[in-house]
Design a protein around this motif. Structure first.
Motif, short mmCIF file in Angstrom:
data_model
loop_
_atom_site.label_atom_id
_atom_site.label_comp_id
_atom_site.label_asym_id
_atom_site.label_seq_id
_atom_site.Cartn_x
_atom_site.Cartn_y
_atom_site.Cartn_z
N LYS A 144 0.71 7.58 0.91
CA LYS A 144 1.58 8.75 1.01
C LYS A 144 0.85 9.99 0.49
CE LYS A 144 6.27 10.08 0.14
NZ LYS A 144 7.05 10.46 -0.98
N CYS A 145 0.86 11.06 1.29
CA CYS A 145 0.18 12.29 0.86
C CYS A 145 1.13 13.14 0.01
CB CYS A 145 -0.25 13.09 2.09
SG CYS A 145 -1.20 14.55 1.65
N LEU A 146 0.68 13.53 -1.18
CA LEU A 146 1.52 14.35 -2.06
C LEU A 146 1.03 15.79 -2.16
CD1 LEU A 146 2.34 12.05 -5.13
CD2 LEU A 146 3.56 12.29 -2.96
N ASP A 178 0.30 13.93 -9.83
CA ASP A 178 -0.66 12.84 -10.07
C ASP A 178 -0.74 11.97 -8.82
OD1 ASP A 178 -1.20 13.61 -12.64
OD2 ASP A 178 0.45 12.43 -13.50
N VAL A 179 -1.95 11.59 -8.48
CA VAL A 179 -2.14 10.74 -7.29
C VAL A 179 -3.13 9.62 -7.62
CG1 VAL A 179 -1.62 12.44 -5.48
CG2 VAL A 179 -3.92 12.37 -6.48
N ASP A 180 -3.11 8.58 -6.81
CA ASP A 180 -4.05 7.47 -7.01
C ASP A 180 -5.43 7.80 -6.45
OD1 ASP A 180 -2.12 5.47 -8.04
OD2 ASP A 180 -1.19 5.76 -6.07
N MET A 224 0.81 -1.21 0.00
CA MET A 224 0.00 0.00 0.00
C MET A 224 0.85 1.26 0.00
SD MET A 224 -3.28 0.00 2.40
CE MET A 224 -3.82 -1.59 2.95
N ALA A 225 2.13 1.08 0.40
CA ALA A 225 2.98 2.25 0.55
C ALA A 225 3.14 3.02 -0.75
CB ALA A 225 4.33 1.82 1.08
N ASP A 226 2.92 2.33 -1.88
CA ASP A 226 3.09 3.00 -3.16
C ASP A 226 1.93 3.90 -3.52
OD1 ASP A 226 4.63 0.07 -4.56
OD2 ASP A 226 5.50 1.84 -3.61
N PHE A 227 0.79 3.69 -2.88
CA PHE A 227 -0.38 4.49 -3.24
C PHE A 227 -0.25 5.91 -2.69
CE2 PHE A 227 -2.37 0.26 -3.67
CZ PHE A 227 -2.82 0.41 -4.97
N THR A 228 -0.67 6.86 -3.51
CA THR A 228 -0.53 8.27 -3.12
C THR A 228 -1.90 8.94 -3.11
OG1 THR A 228 -0.20 8.85 -5.42
CG2 THR A 228 1.79 8.45 -4.09
N PHE A 229 -2.00 10.03 -2.37
CA PHE A 229 -3.29 10.73 -2.32
C PHE A 229 -3.11 12.23 -2.19
CE2 PHE A 229 -3.76 11.84 2.22
CZ PHE A 229 -2.78 11.02 2.80
N ALA A 230 -4.19 12.95 -2.52
CA ALA A 230 -4.25 14.40 -2.29
C ALA A 230 -5.39 14.63 -1.31
CB ALA A 230 -4.51 15.13 -3.60
N ASP A 231 -5.13 15.50 -0.34
CA ASP A 231 -6.05 15.75 0.78
C ASP A 231 -6.69 17.12 0.56
OD1 ASP A 231 -7.21 15.50 3.26
OD2 ASP A 231 -5.37 15.85 4.42
N LEU A 232 -7.87 17.15 -0.06
CA LEU A 232 -8.52 18.44 -0.35
C LEU A 232 -9.47 18.82 0.78
CD1 LEU A 232 -9.46 17.93 -4.11
CD2 LEU A 232 -7.30 18.72 -3.13
N PHE A 233 -9.66 20.10 0.99
CA PHE A 233 -10.48 20.59 2.11
C PHE A 233 -10.01 19.86 3.37
CE2 PHE A 233 -13.14 20.42 -1.75
CZ PHE A 233 -13.25 21.78 -1.98
N ALA A 234 -8.69 19.94 3.57
CA ALA A 234 -8.03 19.02 4.50
C ALA A 234 -8.37 19.25 5.96
CB ALA A 234 -6.52 19.14 4.31
N GLY A 235 -8.90 20.43 6.31
CA GLY A 235 -9.19 20.69 7.72
C GLY A 235 -7.94 20.49 8.54
N ILE A 236 -8.05 19.68 9.59
CA ILE A 236 -6.87 19.41 10.42
C ILE A 236 -6.30 18.03 10.11
CG2 ILE A 236 -7.46 21.02 12.26
CD1 ILE A 236 -8.65 18.63 13.82
#
Ligand SMILES: C[S@@+](CC[C@H](N)C(=O)[O-])C[C@H]1O[C@@H](n2cnc3c(N)ncnc32)[C@H](O)[C@@H]1O
Length: 368
Positions: free
Chosen positions: A26-28, A63-65, A1-13
């Motif tokens: 992993k957050c990019l 680019d993120v998954d 799973m470590a290879d999967f990446t994401f973007a955290d929109l409206f991330a709050g806290i």
């Protein structure tokens, strides 16, 4: 799973980020407009999110998954004025659509308040689902309750999953049993804020409700009135809820985002006493780690946790997504992505509504 990446929109806290990092993703990239949230995010994750989604140049995004978004819920919330898309903030959803269209992640997870399902008798929600389908995704959604995912809180939120290759099946998502009791999450020692017996009334024979709550009593009205600002008595939901007292042998009601003084009172049968749930305990029943760094403003800290996402729900969701192999990186993926060419273009405005003109959609590179 470590290879999967994401973007955290409206991330709050960073509720999504806590859950996804725990699961090994992993957050990019992150974005969040509120300064206080951005500072908290920096202190916990070492980076300041970009601010306003409407100002972002999508071509600069990695680019993120996976893209996650607990998009702003005020216009959709029962505590708001139920205006749905006629509220300017509702149109933020369309910036999110633009971003998804441009980035085309394998999967996205959106989260919002339960009331989103019911605005205008479900019309708003249908518009949302159609817009998302039109982006070229299989769309599934479900109302999930934090109490079914290892937290002692009756917190229902609607989760929408978009997946490019294979539909995500919510019915396969395992629930965690038994539902924990609030007492299992209480901190052992603190300078607790107890109520004196004349400040509250306990009812006889309290029973556990289907929701898991055990309503045991209420703060006495004369005292409760002291905390209510003049001319705000009509805001009954906001002010009535903290007036109720629940037993620690059940679950806790939803922590709301409007409560800034933490007026959540709990009954401890073995002590026959009522005390305030501490701020630390509020973060705990959202699945935040004990070492999470909160803002020094207590009012903001309460609002921020009430606005956040229950982290264990997201962690179980992502685990099940990987199980169901809905990411293109998982083995045996099914290459049945919906052809975008067969779908109508994204509708960025709702007919009859006066909203900010959406900006032009950048050209989309087709993937999948
Ligand atoms: C429901 S909260 C999401 C909370 C988040 N899931 C968490 O775990 O803390 C929505 C967030 O969207 C942010 N927001 C609102 N408008 C925004 C905008 N135009 N650009 C970026 N963030 C925005 C708000 O400040 C708020 O923190």
């Amino acid at each position: 799973m470590a290879d999967f990446t994401f973007a955290d929109l409206f991330a709050g806290i960073g509720g999504f980020r806590i859950a996804l990092e725990r699961a090994g993703l992993k957050c990019l990239y992150s974005c969040e407009i509120n300064e206080s949230c951005r500072q908290v995010y920096y202190e916990n994750f070492g980076e300041y999110p970009e601010a306003d989604i409407s100002e972002i140049d999508f071509s600069t995004l990695p680019d993120v998954d996976l893209i996650t978004a607990g998009f702003p819920c005020q216009p959709f919330s029962i505590c708001g004025r139920r205006r749905g898309f006629s509220d300017q903030r509702g149109t933020i959803f369309f910036y999110l659509c633009e971003l998804l269209k441009h980035k085309q992640p394998d999967v996205f997870i959106l989260e919002n308040v339960k009331h989103l399902l019911h605005i205008e008798k479900g019309k708003t929600f249908q518009i949302i689902l159609n817009e998302l389908r039109n982006l070229g995704y299989f769309i599934s959604h479900e109302l999930l309750n934090a109490k079914d995912f290892g937290l002692p809180q009756n917190r229902e939120r609607v989760f929408i999953v978009g997946s490019k290759y294979k539909r995500f099946e919510f019915y396969k998502l395992p629930k965690i049993t038994p539902i924990p009791r609030l007492r299992e999450f209480l901190l052992p020692q603190d300078n607790f804020d107890y109520l004196s017996p004349e400040e509250y009334t306990l009812i006889e024979n309290p029973k556990q409700q289907d929701s898991g709550l055990i309503f045991v009593g209420y703060r006495n009205k004369s005292i409760w009135k002291k905390g209510v600002r003049p001319n705000t008595e009509h805001l009954s939901r906001v002010h009535r809820q903290p007036n109720r007292i629940y037993s620690v042998d059940g679950v806790h009601p939803t922590l709301p985002s409007q409560e800034s003084s933490g007026r959540f009172f709990i009954y401890l049968p073995e002590e026959d006493r009522v005390r305030k749930l501490t701020l630390e305990e509020c973060y705990k029943i959202m699945g935040f780690p004990d070492n999470f760094k909160k803002t020094p403003s207590t009012a903001d800290a309460y609002r921020q946790i009430g606005n956040s996402v229950a982290t264990t729900v997201v962690k179980e969701l992502i685990r099940e997504m990987i199980n169901q192999e809905i990411f293109s990186g998982t083995p045996n993926r099914q290459k049945t992505a919906i052809s975008e060419k067969s779908l109508p273009p994204v509708q960025l405005t709702i007919p009859g509504l006066s909203v900010r003109s959406p900006r032009t959609i950048p050209s989309v590179s087709q993937t999948g």
